[in-house]
Design an enzyme around this catalytic site. Structure first.
Site, PDB file in Angstrom:
ATOM      1  CE  LYS A   1      -0.202   2.303 -20.117  1.00  0.00           C
ATOM      2  NZ  LYS A   1       0.237   0.983 -20.579  1.00  0.00           N
TER       3      LYS A   1
ATOM      4  NE  ARG B   1      -0.480   2.458 -24.556  1.00  0.00           N
ATOM      5  CZ  ARG B   1      -0.446   3.766 -24.369  1.00  0.00           C
ATOM      6  NH1 ARG B   1      -1.360   4.552 -24.924  1.00  0.00           N
ATOM      7  NH2 ARG B   1       0.490   4.297 -23.607  1.00  0.00           N
TER       8      ARG B   1
ATOM      9  N   GLY C   1       6.258  -3.439 -16.303  1.00  0.00           N
ATOM     10  CA  GLY C   1       6.601  -4.668 -17.008  1.00  0.00           C
ATOM     11  C   GLY C   1       5.557  -5.757 -16.934  1.00  0.00           C
TER      12      GLY C   1
ATOM     13  CG  MET D   1       0.944  -7.650 -21.703  1.00  0.00           C
ATOM     14  SD  MET D   1      -0.699  -7.394 -22.312  1.00  0.00           S
ATOM     15  CE  MET D   1      -0.386  -6.331 -23.675  1.00  0.00           C
TER      16      MET D   1
ATOM     17  NE  ARG E   1       4.011   6.267 -15.090  1.00  0.00           N
ATOM     18  CZ  ARG E   1       4.410   5.099 -15.532  1.00  0.00           C
ATOM     19  NH1 ARG E   1       3.595   4.080 -15.562  1.00  0.00           N
ATOM     20  NH2 ARG E   1       5.653   4.917 -15.956  1.00  0.00           N
TER      21      ARG E   1
ATOM     22  CG  HIS F   1      17.512  -5.661  24.225  1.00  0.00           C
ATOM     23  ND1 HIS F   1      18.714  -5.693  23.556  1.00  0.00           N
ATOM     24  CD2 HIS F   1      17.682  -4.838  25.278  1.00  0.00           C
ATOM     25  CE1 HIS F   1      19.583  -4.934  24.193  1.00  0.00           C
ATOM     26  NE2 HIS F   1      18.974  -4.404  25.254  1.00  0.00           N
TER      27      HIS F   1
ATOM     28  CB  SER G   1       3.693   8.369  30.287  1.00  0.00           C
ATOM     29  OG  SER G   1       4.313   8.013  29.078  1.00  0.00           O
TER      30      SER G   1
ATOM     31  CG  ASP H   1       5.383  -3.664  29.504  1.00  0.00           C
ATOM     32  OD1 ASP H   1       5.532  -4.883  29.311  1.00  0.00           O
ATOM     33  OD2 ASP H   1       6.292  -2.916  29.902  1.00  0.00           O
TER      34      ASP H   1
ATOM     35  CB  CYS I   1       6.657   6.816  26.577  1.00  0.00           C
ATOM     36  SG  CYS I   1       6.281   5.674  27.894  1.00  0.00           S
TER      37      CYS I   1
ATOM     38  CE1 TYR J   1       4.815  12.516  26.546  1.00  0.00           C
ATOM     39  CE2 TYR J   1       3.488  14.001  27.873  1.00  0.00           C
ATOM     40  CZ  TYR J   1       4.303  12.884  27.772  1.00  0.00           C
ATOM     41  OH  TYR J   1       4.608  12.149  28.880  1.00  0.00           O
TER      42      TYR J   1
END
Ligand code: ADP
Ligand code: MG
Ligand code: MG
Length: 922
Positions: free
Chosen positions: A26, A96, A105, A107, A340, A461, A770, A775, A840, A860
């Site tokens: 603010k 404020r 909320g 204050m 803001r 799983h 890959s 694991d 992967c 990738y």
């Protein structure tokens, strides 16, 4: 001594908009608006650090603060030409709070400070409006008593209510000046009785009381709870903003309102908001009177409205983003009280970003950086209706688990997969509640709306399977005491029976009692534009993990450029016929018997692969040969054993013995992965044959197929060599027989630390790597991916052990496991510079991990279909951040031109991976 107070007013501010951490959101906004010439009532901000000091000193103001505040107050009096407490024409102020981030909320603002028994008369005289003056005074006493002095609000509300009742009046605004004056007297009497001292008349005492109140609110229970729930840990305190009062409650030429520079729901470029004539403070949102649409201001207060439209333009041009504004009009003159960056719906996030590029406010890169993984997620998944009252959520809350798959689901509790399928067949929604899930449950998991398990982590799983479908899933909810025989669960003393409704919020991991209304977000057109830009910028390709033609098609629609992981074993569970065939293969005790069973499986697999190749239309498809330990497929009960005995002709005794033999103490480290094909090469023969025959059949039908055959859990060059030779022999035999030529690759997963260490040797055989980081994480860290859910939350929670910043199964452990990944890539490419490399594991769809994959030069990433867009975006973010980093460090001419050239062309990411330190810093 540090500067603790920053003045704003008279067209100049000492602070700036980028000092949020110092002045709070603010305070920074007020300073910035002042500096760019917008009408802000003058005032000053006490810094956040001062609040931190106050707490360090045991709730005492640091030495020197009083002097600095009083100096600024004098300055304010000079600028406004009024004096605090002046009995003739008093300066009034608001006090404020304002932290670095919005904390709704936290204050209540104290308005009209500076009023006392004398100055209220002055205000009445000066404005010629005694009603207004005493209304302001009674509001001030109310706010001060409750907020600064901690008195309960109810008694004063009661008094107001009584008075209205006595006068036969409905609205506060109908009370007369005399009424309000009397009310003030009652309030003060009550205050004196409760506090044992009269209501403070000295405005300076009022001011310090209010400042302390703001400081104190930082550690108030509701603020502390809010920060805990929102996981805010990096804020030090709140600033205090002291601001000259302007009056929206002076009459019909005045008013107050809140607005957004664009529609926060649709994102449309229209001015949006609510306002009230003759009102003060938060009357607009308090619901006391029904506010009117902002546009009505145009006819009611045309001059102020025109001014406001100018402000809107100025602020958007300045901040280059949608703003949320609070304003007050006093006698037709506009004052800005707050600005803001505005919160917005998922759809609006996309639309505003795209529109602002079209309006030339921001670049495509900036637009992309404004979109987060969560924004994408929020587009695809339903959520609990945001209109739902907080109180309802609290009342219905049962417990919290690990948020495995986002989105919300509601339905009847069921405890078996079969029951979920029964309900689904009738069109009834079910929530499947299990201690854990296993491959047999897949049918019921699919039929259910959502899945809730008591154990497991993000790669268990249930989590992996549900993620593939984008189905809401909460795991590791260990407060659940599930009783399968009694068909109920107990949680925190509450009993929930089968058939009762529950609602899951997969995004937060919260579980609620009862049926709640869900909403599905609107899908914005701008999404496609944004994703198109991301695709142009990124260099990392994005593939998907998919096991069925259906999932593959869905993934392609989400932008997948190939399959990075097709798990063949999932295909064995689809139907009873397949289940029995694989079980027959497993219990077979001779090679002959095994081959006979495998012959039955071959046509199923071939058909599945054909479907997948077709769905992928010539995009590469990485198929992993059988991976899990065999015992996962064996019949689990008497009934199953008998059925298998019937189809195979083997005795139930024999089958039970075989199943017992297959039992392993530690199956995750047991006879699984490529070890199965080393001992039973006929499994490899069947799978490779099915893959290649499917590819041939496709080719004959004009469908291009690009199979990449992948061996899991490899740990040694020779092991892979044996498998590779056999794979090639079978594949080439199929091709030779068919007379068709199909290019194929043979590669391996890198998911055992030893494989990463010996990657240079393994790369002599493999054509691609890959990284199976599920694991790899499990084995590098020695943490079971299925069991770690029990204690990992504590490891990640900063308030508890806080050992890791992220769950390593969710976001790659860059400093540890990441080293093995980087080493594997470097060593592999040292042997084979063109080695194709991907990932992967579940990490392939998590933004932070995807950026790491980009940095270390992977080709990738592969992830579940619903996470494909997240990975596409993260890959683009990686490039943008790289460019920003280079710009920041001042690029040499050569590298600057390289960025320009390579970025849009999607050059293969085969550049030198950065030094390890650089990669692990994030
Ligand atoms: P919040 O953080 O809850 O938005 P604010 O400090 O913005 O709290 O105050 C709430 C409202 O009080 C503002 O929107 C505005 O209407 C009113 N207000 C605050 N300061 C002043 C002021 N100096 N003059 C008039 N109204 C004010
Ligand atoms: Mg506000
Ligand atoms: Mg694995």
């Amino acid at each position: 001594m540090p500067k603790r107070v920053y003045f704003f007013g008279g067209g100049k501010a000492e602070g700036r908009g980028d000092q949020k951490l110092h002045l709070g959101g603010k305070g920074a906004g007020l300073a910035e608006m002042t500096n760019i010439g917008l009408p802000v009532p003058p005032g000053f901000t006490i810094t956040i650090d001062t609040c931190a000091e106050y707490w360090q000193l045991g709730k005492r103001n640091p030495v020197g603060l009083d002097k600095e505040v009083l100096q600024n107050l004098r300055k304010l009096e000079t600028v406004t030409g009024k004096k605090l407490g002046d009995p003739l024409d008093p300066l009034l102020i608001s006090v404020r709070s304002g932290a670095a981030r919005s904390m709704p909320g936290m204050m209540e603002t104290i308005l009209n400070l500076g009023l006392n028994d004398a100055s209220v008369e002055g205000l009445a005289q000066k404005t010629g409006n005694a009603r207004f003056a005493y209304d302001s005074y009674r509001r001030f006493i109310q706010m001060y008593a409750a907020t600064a002095m901690g008195l309960s609000k109810e008694p004063l509300e009661e008094m107001l209510h009584h008075l209205k009742h006595a006068r036969g009046i409905k609205h506060d605004t109908d009370l007369s000046a005399t009424d309000l004056k009397e009310l003030c007297a009652q309030f003060k009497k009550f205050y004196a009785e409760k506090k044992g001292e009269p209501f403070p008349q000295d405005p300076i005492a009022q001011l310090w009381g209010a400042v302390a109140a703001v400081f104190n609110c930082w550690e108030a229970e509701k603020s502390v709870t809010y920060r805990r729930v929102e996981k805010i840990t990096d804020l030090k305190g709140t600033a205090v903003n002291i601001c000259t009062m302007v009056y929206g409650n002076k009459g019909d030429n005045s008013g107050t309102g809140v607005c957004f520079t664009r529609d926060p729901n649709s994102g449309e470029n229209v001015f949006y908001g609510d306002c009230l004539i003759n009102a003060q403070g938060k009357d607009v949102v308090a619901g006391i009177r029904t506010p009117m649409k902002l546009i009505e201001l145009e006819s009611k207060l045309p001059r102020a409205y025109k001014q406001l439209c100018e402000v809107r333009k100025t602020l958007e041009r300045h901040y280059k983003d949608m703003q949320d504004l609070e304003f007050t009009v006093e006698d037709e003159k506009l004052y800005m009280l707050q600005c803001r960056t505005g919160k917005r719906s998922p759809a609006a996030t996309f639309r505003i970003a795209v529109d602002m590029v079209k309006e030339k406010l921001i670049s495509k890169e900036t637009a992309l950086s404004r979109i987060s993984a969560e924004d994408i997620e929020r587009l695809f998944y339903p959520v609990i209706d945001p209109q739902t009252a907080k109180a309802e959520l609290t009342a219905r809350f049962l417990t919290s688990g690990i948020n495995a798959v986002p989105g919300a689901a509601t339905g009847h509790v069921v405890f078996t997969a079969a029951r979920a399928e029964e309900l689904a067949a009738k069109g009834t929604h079910a929530i499947l509640v299990r201690k854990e899930t296993s491959p047999e449950d897949v049918g019921g998991m699919h039929a259910a709306q959502g899945i809730l398990t008591a154990t497991g982590g993000k790669t268990s799983h249930a989590a992996v399977v549900a993620r593939g479908w984008g189905k809401c899933c909460i795991v590791g909810c260990d407060a659940l005491e599930i009783d399968y025989t009694k068909k109920h669960f107990v949680v925190n003393g509450k009993l929930i029976q089968e058939g009762q409704f529950v609602t899951l919020d997969g995004s937060s991991g919260d579980v609620y009692e009862g049926e709640m209304s869900l909403v599905k977000p609107e899908f914005p057109e701008a999404y496609n534009t944004i994703m198109g830009w991301a695709d142009k910028i990124r260099r990392l390709k994005v593939r998907t993990n998919a096991d069925t033609p259906y999932d593959s098609e869905k993934a392609v629609a989400m932008g997948a450029e190939g399959i990075g992981l097709c798990r063949t074993e999932h295909m064995f569970f689809d139907t009873e016929e397949r289940r029995l065939a694989i079980q027959e293969m497993i219990v077979a005790n001779t090679e002959d018997a095994r081959r006979r069973a495998l012959d039955k499986l071959l046509p199923f697999q071939r058909e599945d692969f054909m479907g997948i190749f077709k769905a992928m239309h010539g995009k590469p498809v990485t198929i992993r040969l059988i991976d899990p330990p065999l015992h996962e497929f064996t019949p689990k009960d008497k009934d199953g054993v008998e059925r298998l005995s019937k189809t195979t002709g083997l005795s139930t005794d024999f089958i039970e013995k075989r199943c017992e033999q297959l039992h392993e103490a530690n199956p995750m480290l047991g006879h699984r992965g490529c070890r199965l094909c080393i001992t039973y090469p006929e499994i490899l023969d069947m799978q490779v044959r099915a893959i290649m025959e499917a590819a041939v059949a496709c080719k004959k039908k004009g469908v291009k197929a690009l199979p990449e055959i992948m061996h899991p859990l490899v740990l040694d060059r020779k092991e892979l060599k044996l498998l590779e030779e056999r794979t090639r022999r079978v594949a080439d035999e199929v091709l030779a027989q068919s007379g068709v030529k199909i290019p194929y690759l043979i590669g391996t997963m890198i998911e055992i630390p030893r494989a990463a260490l010996l990657a240079h040797e393994i790369a002599e055989v493999a054509e691609f790597f890959s990284f199976g980081t599920n694991d790899l994480t499990q084995m590098t860290m020695g943490l079971s991916r299925d069991d770690a859910g029990r204690f990992l939350p504590e490891y990640v929670d900063e308030k508890k052990a806080g050992i890791f910043k992220f769950d390593p199964f969710q976001s790659l452990d860059i400093s540890g496991v990441g080293q093995l990944v980087q080493m594997g890539i470097e060593r592999g490419r040292a042997t084979k510079p063109n080695l194709k490399i991907g990932i992967c594991g579940e990490h392939g769809g998590e933004a932070r991990s995807v950026k790491f994959c980009h940095k270390v030069g992977m080709d990738y990433v592969s992830c579940s279909p619903y996470r494909v867009p997240i990975a596409r975006l993260a890959a683009a973010h990686a490039v943008i951040e790289e460019q920003l980093g280079k710009r920041a460090t001042g690029p040499s001419k050569a590298s600057a031109s390289k960025v320009k050239k390579s970025a849009p062309q999607r050059a293969p990411a085969r550049k030198h991976p950065p030094k390890r330190k650089a990669a692990s810093r994030r």
